[in-house]
Design a protein around this motif. Sequence first.
Motif, mmCIF file in Angstrom:
data_model
loop_
_atom_site.group_PDB
_atom_site.id
_atom_site.type_symbol
_atom_site.label_atom_id
_atom_site.label_comp_id
_atom_site.label_asym_id
_atom_site.label_seq_id
_atom_site.Cartn_x
_atom_site.Cartn_y
_atom_site.Cartn_z
ATOM 1 N N ARG A 1 2.298 -0.995 -3.614
ATOM 2 C CA ARG A 1 3.128 -0.009 -2.941
ATOM 3 C C ARG A 1 4.581 -0.091 -3.418
ATOM 4 O O ARG A 1 4.837 0.004 -4.607
ATOM 5 N N HIS B 1 4.404 -8.973 0.482
ATOM 6 C CA HIS B 1 5.249 -8.254 1.434
ATOM 7 C C HIS B 1 4.414 -7.645 2.556
ATOM 8 O O HIS B 1 4.946 -7.372 3.643
ATOM 9 N N TYR B 2 3.120 -7.434 2.291
ATOM 10 C CA TYR B 2 2.233 -6.769 3.247
ATOM 11 C C TYR B 2 1.152 -7.695 3.808
ATOM 12 O O TYR B 2 0.457 -7.306 4.748
ATOM 13 N N THR B 3 1.016 -8.898 3.261
ATOM 14 C CA THR B 3 -0.119 -9.747 3.617
ATOM 15 C C THR B 3 0.302 -11.176 3.964
ATOM 16 O O THR B 3 -0.465 -12.116 3.784
ATOM 17 N N PHE C 1 5.322 -9.371 6.273
ATOM 18 C CA PHE C 1 4.921 -8.074 6.824
ATOM 19 C C PHE C 1 5.574 -7.850 8.189
ATOM 20 O O PHE C 1 6.081 -6.756 8.486
ATOM 21 N N GLU D 1 -2.950 -2.842 10.709
ATOM 22 C CA GLU D 1 -2.373 -2.483 9.412
ATOM 23 C C GLU D 1 -2.360 -3.690 8.480
ATOM 24 O O GLU D 1 -2.691 -3.585 7.295
ATOM 25 N N PHE D 2 -1.969 -4.842 9.022
ATOM 26 C CA PHE D 2 -1.977 -6.079 8.231
ATOM 27 C C PHE D 2 -3.371 -6.345 7.673
ATOM 28 O O PHE D 2 -3.532 -6.660 6.482
ATOM 29 N N HIS E 1 -4.256 -4.107 4.704
ATOM 30 C CA HIS E 1 -3.616 -4.554 3.465
ATOM 31 C C HIS E 1 -4.296 -5.814 2.921
ATOM 32 O O HIS E 1 -4.514 -5.943 1.712
#
Length: 291
Positions: free
Chosen positions: A170, A176-178, A182, A210-211, A214
Amino acid sequence: MSMIVSVDLGGTKAQVARVDEQGVYDARRYSVPATATKSQVNDFITGIVAEQLTGQCCGIAIGVPGMVDLSSGTVLETVNIPAWQDVPLAAQLNAYFSLPVVVNNDVNCFTMGEYCYGHHYLSGTGLHTPVPNLLGVCLGTGLGAGLVFDGRLYSGRHCAAGEFGSFPYRDGILEHYTSGQFFLKRGTNGAEQALLAQQGDRYAQSLFDEFGSHLGYALAQTLLAFDPDKIVLGGSVSQSYDLFERAMWQSLARQTHPALFKRLEIAVGTLEHAALRGAYKLFQQQLSEGI
């Protein structure tokens, strides 16, 4: 059996203990001065090792959150301790304590500990057959993985194998997302949101959904790269597995070949002090091989 001082250095916390084949003794936890200067971080590590060292100890093993030149024990890069780069850590500790030192990646240590002491067996065999290929994934300050292939840790030359948290994703990278990042990017933290989600807060649960989505994407990439028999999750965020488990599996199902998905096993590691025990095992292996 020989005893060593074992260190698990993370981006925010460090654990230190004396370890031998039978177990872990006098484990202590410290906050890592992640924003300190290089010399201050070096002094911090030297200090926490010195607190544990006794006449029984024959060496030091340390897992660090980044890339390592295994041949020299030099820390090449640590993303979450910005000033602590290009550090000849093994040489420094050896000069100070006059003991052999082994340096490796922290998630490699976690994975080795789970593999050697965590009792992970192949399902459907009817026998207690250890899994030959284990992927350890730590969800903490960052995201990293350790790989055991055919019963042996694979690190790559610079401990970069498994650093898939740095893959582009992304508007940034996967970790950053996992990882804990996050939640930080949303002005909160995982522990706070886990408590709220367990109390029925819908927004908090939506964050974990959401986590998990990802994370499912991230793990799907590791399946194609490594095709492990089992994935073991560690790190602080993994303690909230029940909150993101469903979304993670749904995401994996959308992105994984049915043959891979059907036999995939994922579990949260339950071995206490896995990284400290894995560092001990790597110390024993590397010294026996003359490294």
